[in-house]
Design a protein around this motif. Sequence first.
Motif: not given
Length: 572
Positions: A132-134, A141-142, A182-185, A188-192
Amino acid sequence: MSSAALYDLELPPLDIDLGGAPARPARRHRARLAALVAWLRAHRWDLLIVAALTVLGGIVHAAGMYRSPARFDDEGTYTAYAWAVQNIGHLGHYTYWYAHPPLGWIQIAAWNWITDADGRAAYAVGATRELMLVGKLVSIPLLYALGRRLGFTRAGGTVAVLVFALSPLSVYFTRAALLDNIVTPWLLAAFLFAASPRRSVTAAVAGGACFAIAVLTKETALLYLPAVALLLWMQADRRNRRFTITMFATCFGLLCSAYPLYALINNELLAGPNHVSIEYAVRWQLFERVGSGSIFDPKSTAHAVIASWVDQDRWLPRLALACALPGLFIRRTRAVAVAFGIQVTQMLRSGYLPYPYVIAMIPFAALTVAGTIDWLVSGHLFVVARIRDRIDSRLRARFGSALWRRGRMVAVGGAALVLTLLVAHSWQYGLKDLRVNNRDAGKAAALRWVLDNVGKDEYLVVDDAFWVDLVNAGYPRSHVIWFTKLDVDKDVRLPGTPQWATIDYLLLDHQDDLSVHVQADGQPSKDTLDLFPTLGKALQHGRAVASFGTGLDSVTVRAVDPGATTAKKPEG
């Protein structure tokens, strides 16, 4: 496209010499290196800001993450699923019944296997919290990059990240070993990628792949599809908009189809006798699961859940709700405001409201608040700009341009400082509690008591937060039973008749007592005896022998005595 427009296009120069031979590799490498150096120089300030924010967010997240919050059942469940993937090659430590897609705990298992996290962390859930920290370090950054691509200033992007990284509500929940984190990054990458300035097919495909991974990690990410599609539509070039959206949908659909295809291969797509199915899992999640009541009913579980969020942070929920409606009318925040609004709307339907539901809302709440404020401060609101310009002209005439510029800088800086101090004063207590207090002490003490006092040949019914630790300590899997499976999973059978008399100890925390309706005197309610007869009978004949922790973080060890019918308070 007309022939004239076609001829007006500027084609890139061919990388060949006069003789038609390919250019030397060294020349291409130098060109790529020069492009990289130019990119780094152009983005040096953003990179420095992101580096500082990532370090700050990582420190705040990591300081005390093993101690607070106290480990709880859902964390143990996903950790146990990952343990099963890694150690026995199954998708769960019990029958996998499609409650969630398995990609989330497959990622946890990969992390544990690559880094040997189980051998390093103090307890099994703690190993999963490292991942979760990773995820938090990747999300920062995302989040900043997404804000900048949406048109935020550097200050606006920084505010969004600071809210996401420093809000006590965010720190508390993003530490927990849950699929939502785990979903969050991936989300965010999909939105990015959807906001890519190049508007390319490659970005659309990458966005579709990231969004598919998010959905296959936890199916609730599918709620964000309208927001991602809206952003992709807004950002796409009109000339290839249909094609990029088609490629996004194709990539997303093909990857997600692996999940029902797996069920179909195992004859578990549709409901039937004597087997689990996706159909039943979806029907149960959407229609048959007991609801949490209305969020407007002070006596409902949903109201209590939201009150607990506000107790963690009184600023972020209120500011996000206040900015959500204006955010819908501002182009730069429209997509993220839609994402946040979808989650808020879901809470109004009086269905089941999970305690960690807020996790997926936090990054979009942060972007909505920061983006709206950034838009207002930047002077895009016509009325604000007119008033500001009129005041500027009058004060310049009275005090002089130089003096007025200095005064305005002081005033704006002072207002920002006051707001920062107000928020910091509110957040400091929650952040100190999360950094200093050991909320997990009761769980750790209970686990040590069991390891010291319960033999490995005895049968234990436990909270899933303890399951992996006990199995890793040498207790047979058949002797350590997750309490929710006793009367649900057909493969969980205890020797002896009646089954409950085989149980030697119960290890349940206060939250488990609430979920199975254990009353204040330690006795199960009539509903528990009807719905969970084996567990209910064991509780009815349980005698509390040890208790650890306080309040919601307390945990009780009960010895099951077939001859006892009245629960007693533990000594001490």
